[in-house]
Write an enzyme that holds these catalytic residues in place. Sequence first.
Site, PDB file in Angstrom:
ATOM      1  N   SER A  55     -24.158   9.001 -23.738  1.00 27.65           N
ATOM      2  CA  SER A  55     -24.559   8.077 -25.025  1.00 27.65           C
ATOM      3  C   SER A  55     -23.837   8.910 -26.244  1.00 27.65           C
ATOM      4  CB  SER A  55     -25.828   8.293 -25.326  1.00 27.65           C
ATOM      5  OG  SER A  55     -26.377   7.553 -26.498  1.00 27.65           O
ATOM      6  N   ASP A 206     -29.163   3.869 -21.169  1.00 34.22           N
ATOM      7  CA  ASP A 206     -29.510   4.422 -21.565  1.00 34.22           C
ATOM      8  C   ASP A 206     -29.314   5.747 -20.628  1.00 34.22           C
ATOM      9  OD1 ASP A 206     -29.727   7.038 -23.284  1.00 34.22           O
ATOM     10  OD2 ASP A 206     -28.960   5.766 -24.925  1.00 34.22           O
TER      11      ASP A 206
END
Length: 352
Positions: A55, A206
């Site tokens: 991320s 993610d």
Amino acid sequence: MTDLHVAPRPSDHDGPLLVDFALQGGGSHGAFTWGVLDRMLEESRLQIDGVSGTSAGAMNAAVLVSGFEHDGRAGARKALEHFWRQVSDAAIFSPFQRSPLDRLTGRWTLDHSPLFLAMETISRLVSPYDLNPTSFNPLRNILAKTIDFDSVRASRIKLFVTATHVRTGQGRVFRNADLNPDVLLASACLPTMFKAVNIDGEEYWDGGYAGNPTITPLIRETNSTDTLLVQVNPVERPDVPRSARDIISRLNEVAFNAPLLKELRMIALLHKVADPGSDEGRRWATMRMHRIASPVMTSLGYSSKLNAEWRFLTMLRDEGRRAAQVFLDEHGGALGERSSLDLDGLLEGMIQ
């Protein structure tokens, strides 16, 4: 385990000290990591061998390497500042802004922002495939403009970026040759806010759900024996959450820390039982783990991860620099010598 035939690791005393960085994700809290990297890049004795990120950690990693390939340490520091400035500038037009009450009380959260509260409720009822069918993400242009992906793909610094494969729930680690804006956006794709990112015909979310960050490739595929984990998500909190918002915030922290804690405990076990007589065993037996974190991150709620005000980002940067300095003062001598993270304690926690 497969023998990867990586070159033997140099002696700790032969020239610069090779180190790896493992960078957690956490939205705008990644500006803390910016500060840590900014300070560590001032240490000329440290040579970065590999970086694993998820991320915001993946974006920090790619920006750092892109800048480094153009102008060394100074270029990396300049690139990181430029990237976060671009993020802040783009957020000026974001609907997610602190409310007058949050500003008045000096809170960095968006807990009282009407639009954030509305979006938080809607995201539990309506899919991003309906709310954002074009997959608009302002980070796409920022990444394309601030990162030289050709330089990143050719860099001697090995990059490892984790995203979660939606169909299987397994993590996929992308390496230098794979990197492009889509890979970084996949690593940061929150399923309630964005459509899954398609890469090579497969959908990704993610990476924090599978590895935040993934550390194993740093041990198996680089020549460094020192890994510095930069942690932005608090592992422990002093109080049990009572409000609905605090419960959700804590659930997110637990979810995004779980893969990391599991991997660290696995690493601790392998470190203890590995046979140093083989190349693979020697990597696990001789690896050293370190951690840079700050209690300030414990005071920040989940909603502040969407706050990209420049004042907030620079506060986090400064705290990251301070935390890095504390680490160097207290544990700098451990680099190249021993782990400063208690691996035995991690193993005991797993056994209990």
